[in-house]
Design an enzyme around this catalytic site. Structure first.
Site, PDB file in Angstrom:
ATOM      1  CE  LYS A  22      -1.606   1.501   4.091  1.00 38.41           C
ATOM      2  NZ  LYS A  22      -1.510   2.924   4.268  1.00 38.41           N
ATOM      3  CG  ASN A  23       2.326   2.629   3.473  1.00 35.00           C
ATOM      4  OD1 ASN A  23       1.238   2.757   3.046  1.00 35.00           O
ATOM      5  ND2 ASN A  23       2.689   2.318   4.637  1.00 35.00           N
ATOM      6  NE  ARG A  92      -1.188  11.576   8.038  1.00 35.30           N
ATOM      7  CZ  ARG A  92      -1.687  12.632   8.389  1.00 35.30           C
ATOM      8  NH1 ARG A  92      -2.681  12.997   9.070  1.00 35.30           N
ATOM      9  NH2 ARG A  92      -0.724  13.797   8.324  1.00 35.30           N
ATOM     10  NE  ARG A 121       0.496  10.225  10.465  1.00 31.96           N
ATOM     11  CZ  ARG A 121      -0.230   9.104   9.657  1.00 31.96           C
ATOM     12  NH1 ARG A 121      -1.183   8.460   9.546  1.00 31.96           N
ATOM     13  NH2 ARG A 121       0.753   8.596   8.534  1.00 31.96           N
ATOM     14  CG  ASP A 311       3.436   1.486   9.662  1.00 31.61           C
ATOM     15  OD1 ASP A 311       3.522   1.610   8.491  1.00 31.61           O
ATOM     16  OD2 ASP A 311       3.236   2.075  10.365  1.00 31.61           O
ATOM     17  CB  ILE A 333       7.269   6.736  14.529  1.00 27.06           C
ATOM     18  CG1 ILE A 333       8.560   5.698  14.482  1.00 27.06           C
ATOM     19  CG2 ILE A 333       7.033   7.340  13.401  1.00 27.06           C
ATOM     20  CD1 ILE A 333       9.876   6.340  14.066  1.00 27.06           C
TER      21      ILE A 333
HETATM   22  C1  EPZ Z   1       4.289   6.962   6.286  1.00 27.46           C
HETATM   23  O1  EPZ Z   1       3.671   7.882   7.165  1.00 27.46           O
HETATM   24  C2  EPZ Z   1       3.331   5.728   6.180  1.00 27.46           C
HETATM   25  N1  EPZ Z   1       2.180   5.964   5.614  1.00 27.46           N
HETATM   26  C3  EPZ Z   1       2.841   5.256   7.724  1.00 27.46           C
HETATM   27  O2  EPZ Z   1       2.030   4.153   7.403  1.00 27.46           O
HETATM   28  C4  EPZ Z   1       4.071   4.999   8.677  1.00 27.46           C
HETATM   29  O3  EPZ Z   1       3.648   4.759   9.894  1.00 27.46           O
HETATM   30  C5  EPZ Z   1       5.039   6.063   8.616  1.00 27.46           C
HETATM   31  O4  EPZ Z   1       5.496   6.535   7.303  1.00 27.46           O
HETATM   32  C6  EPZ Z   1       6.432   6.025   9.389  1.00 27.46           C
HETATM   33  O5  EPZ Z   1       6.985   4.751   8.834  1.00 27.46           O
HETATM   34  C7  EPZ Z   1       2.333   6.226   4.197  1.00 27.46           C
HETATM   35  O6  EPZ Z   1       3.600   5.873   3.586  1.00 27.46           O
HETATM   36  C8  EPZ Z   1       1.154   6.408   3.314  1.00 27.46           C
HETATM   37  P1  EPZ Z   1       6.284  10.199   8.752  1.00 27.46           P
HETATM   38  P2  EPZ Z   1       4.248   9.510   7.245  1.00 27.46           P
HETATM   39  O7  EPZ Z   1       6.252  11.708   7.771  1.00 27.46           O
HETATM   40  O8  EPZ Z   1       4.830   9.962   6.054  1.00 27.46           O
HETATM   41  C9  EPZ Z   1       6.510  13.543  11.994  1.00 27.46           C
HETATM   42  C10 EPZ Z   1       0.308   2.633   7.764  1.00 27.46           C
HETATM   43  O9  EPZ Z   1      -0.369   2.126   8.719  1.00 27.46           O
HETATM   44  N2  EPZ Z   1       6.110  14.673  10.774  1.00 27.46           N
HETATM   45  O10 EPZ Z   1       7.539   9.499   8.271  1.00 27.46           O
HETATM   46  O11 EPZ Z   1       2.754  10.425   7.291  1.00 27.46           O
HETATM   47  C11 EPZ Z   1       5.190  12.607  12.252  1.00 27.46           C
HETATM   48  O12 EPZ Z   1       4.008  13.160  12.967  1.00 27.46           O
HETATM   49  C12 EPZ Z   1       0.548   4.079   7.959  1.00 27.46           C
HETATM   50  O13 EPZ Z   1       0.476   2.160   6.561  1.00 27.46           O
HETATM   51  C13 EPZ Z   1       6.191  15.912  11.124  1.00 27.46           C
HETATM   52  O14 EPZ Z   1       6.155  16.168  12.399  1.00 27.46           O
HETATM   53  O15 EPZ Z   1       5.122   9.450   8.429  1.00 27.46           O
HETATM   54  C14 EPZ Z   1       5.641  11.439  12.852  1.00 27.46           C
HETATM   55  O16 EPZ Z   1       5.740  11.596  14.195  1.00 27.46           O
HETATM   56  C15 EPZ Z   1       0.540   4.510   9.301  1.00 27.46           C
HETATM   57  N3  EPZ Z   1       6.134  16.743  10.282  1.00 27.46           N
HETATM   58  C16 EPZ Z   1       6.952  11.528  12.103  1.00 27.46           C
HETATM   59  O17 EPZ Z   1       7.221  12.774  11.707  1.00 27.46           O
HETATM   60  C17 EPZ Z   1       5.873  16.572   8.815  1.00 27.46           C
HETATM   61  O18 EPZ Z   1       5.527  17.205   7.947  1.00 27.46           O
HETATM   62  C18 EPZ Z   1       7.241  10.386  10.997  1.00 27.46           C
HETATM   63  O19 EPZ Z   1       6.232  10.643   9.999  1.00 27.46           O
HETATM   64  C19 EPZ Z   1       6.100  15.112   8.706  1.00 27.46           C
HETATM   65  C20 EPZ Z   1       6.043  14.007   9.411  1.00 27.46           C
END
Ligand code: EPZ
Length: 427
Positions: A22-23, A92, A121, A311, A333
């Site tokens: 999916k991701n 999202r 997020r 995840d 995370i």
């Molecule tokens: C991706 O989300 C995945 N989704 C998530 O999978 C996964 O849990 C996550 O990466 C971490 O591996 C997809 O790929 C579609 P991040 P993403 O930006 O990109 C903070 C699932 O179950 N952050 O790596 O949104 C954020 O809040 C989903 O399939 C900011 O602060 O995650 C988090 O604490 C759930 N500002 C950390 O960084 C930003 O602009 C990592 O988030 C972006 C992120």
């Protein structure tokens, strides 16, 4: 709404085929916006989230055709540059159209995703990165309006946290920029490697694949892609943990073992026998599964790839509820990714949350009892499925639309492993 019914206590045995990730599918579908023409994506899973993303791309003007796991996306004519709140609020990952739309059209209007069950997020890193590339971003009325006259300008982007979709958005924004862009502290998840491979096949010039420093030399135009989505490593891990939790044995096929370095080691430390082949992983118990001393308690701490994946945190917690001792599960995370704890406690798990850590007191392989529980988010839901498969008696999981976002043909795949599981309408 539907609920999932599981008659637990049956060891899972046999083979299960893993679907496309999916991701990876979501960013690669977004990347088709970068080049007009007919793009072919193979091994695309049919999920609630991929269907939502297709609807979003069609709203923008993309024509789609599906034949089995082949998805053809024709992005020749784009009629809009907006990702509306009505779609973004349900997924999202819609934010992934931001980078490619600005790169292709010089503008994009994307609803801010808002929070979700596992955390706030925000997307501030995405906006910071675009601004570094010369884009003007205005936040108004819950939307981000991004705009630039002419091509984006290559620059250095540094991520405080290695954001997965942040890195993907910046990659897609930078490939058509003037000059060179360097992304520092980039995320290294395999899905990003899949995106880089697709972009390179379209004519992009990208160095540093697999590292935390990506160098993108902008090009004037790109060509349509014909490429495959990698196997879903989170689905792979979910089935491995489910087989282990039920005291069973089995093989997960059409997967990539090299994408799960941390989980496979944790399962071995917990006492499972895990055997890797080129595209499959087999798992079984070296001793009798019902001997609870066999399942050792193992600490995990979620980290960016190649660390233990967030995840798969909820799923591993369900397994550790069946172990023979104490362990600590730390989530680094997301700030609220223990929604499954209260539901696992309803099934008899002994878990105490202490800040970002959960202390799990394993109750042995027969430690869980079936109960009515509620899904709250995608991966928490799969944790409840695993607990229900291992528990004695019946488990009823409500709000299973969460599950359908990320697990293709879940009932068929579990039934193929010998589980007694079906769906019913909720009263
Ligand atoms: C991706 O989300 C995945 N989704 C998530 O999978 C996964 O849990 C996550 O990466 C971490 O591996 C997809 O790929 C579609 P991040 P993403 O930006 O990109 C903070 C699932 O179950 N952050 O790596 O949104 C954020 O809040 C989903 O399939 C900011 O602060 O995650 C988090 O604490 C759930 N500002 C950390 O960084 C930003 O602009 C990592 O988030 C972006 C992120």
């Amino acid at each position: 709404m539907e609920k999932l019914i599981i008659e637990g206590g049956r060891p899972l045995h046999g083979e299960v085929r893993i679907s496309g990730a999916k991701n990876a599918a979501l960013p690669l579908m977004a990347a088709t916006l970068l080049a007009p023409g007919r793009h072919k994506l193979h091994n695309v899973p049919d999920l609630r989230d991929t269907r939502t993303f297709i609807r979003l791309l069609e709203h923008i003007g993309v024509k789609s055709e599906r034949s089995g796991d082949l998805l053809i996306l024709d992005s020749t004519e784009l009629v809009d540059a907006e990702a509306p709140y009505s779609l973004v609020k349900t997924m999202r990952a819609s934010v992934l159209v931001l980078g490619p739309l600005v790169a292709r059209l010089g503008k994009a209007r994307v609803s801010l995703p808002g929070g979700c069950a596992i955390g706030a997020r925000p997307i501030n890193f995405h906006i910071m990165g675009l601004e570094r590339l010369g884009v003007t971003c205005r936040l108004e009325g819950g939307y981000v309006d991004a705009e630039i006259d002419g091509p984006l300008q290559g620059n250095v982007i540094y991520f405080d946290i290695p954001s997965v979709t942040g890195t993907e958005n910046m990659l897609m924004a930078a490939v058509l920029a003037e000059g060179t862009t360097v992304i520092k502290n980039a995320a290294r998840e395999p899905e990003i490697g899949n995106l880089i491979d697709m972009l390179r096949s379209m004519g992009a010039r990208i160095e540093g694949r697999g590292s935390d420093k990506l160098i993108i030399h902008g090009v004037k135009k790109l060509n349509p892609a014909d490429c495959a989505i990698i196997p879903d490593r989170i689905e792979t891990g979910t089935y491995l943990i489910a087989i282990a939790a039920t005291g069973g044995s089995g093989t997960v096929t059409h997967c990539n073992p090299s994408h799960l370095p941390s989980l496979l080691e944790k399962l071995r430390t917990a006492g499972l026998r895990v055997t890797e082949a080129a595209n499959s992983i087999s798992i079984d118990w070296p001793n009798h599964p019902k001997n609870s001393s066999v399942l050792r308690s193992v600490d995990i701490k979620t980290m960016p790839y190649p660390g233990y994946p967030t995840d798969l945190q909820a799923q591993f917690m369900a397994l550790m509820a069946l172990s023979s001792d104490l362990c600590v599960i730390t989530e680094t995370i997301f700030e609220n990714r223990f929604m499954h704890v209260a539901e696992l406690q309803r099934m008899g798990a002994t878990i105490r949350i202490d800040g970002h850590s959960a202390v799990v007191s394993g109750r042995g392989m027969n430690g869980l009892c079936g109960a009515p529980v509620m899904a709250t988010d995608l991966r928490a839901s799969s944790s409840l499925v695993i607990a229900g498969l291992a528990a004695s008696g019946r488990t009823e999981i409500s709000r299973i639309y969460h599950l359908e976002r990320g697990y293709e043909n879940l009932v068929e795949k579990l039934s193929g492993l010998g589980a007694k599981v079906w769906k019913e309408q909720e009263e």
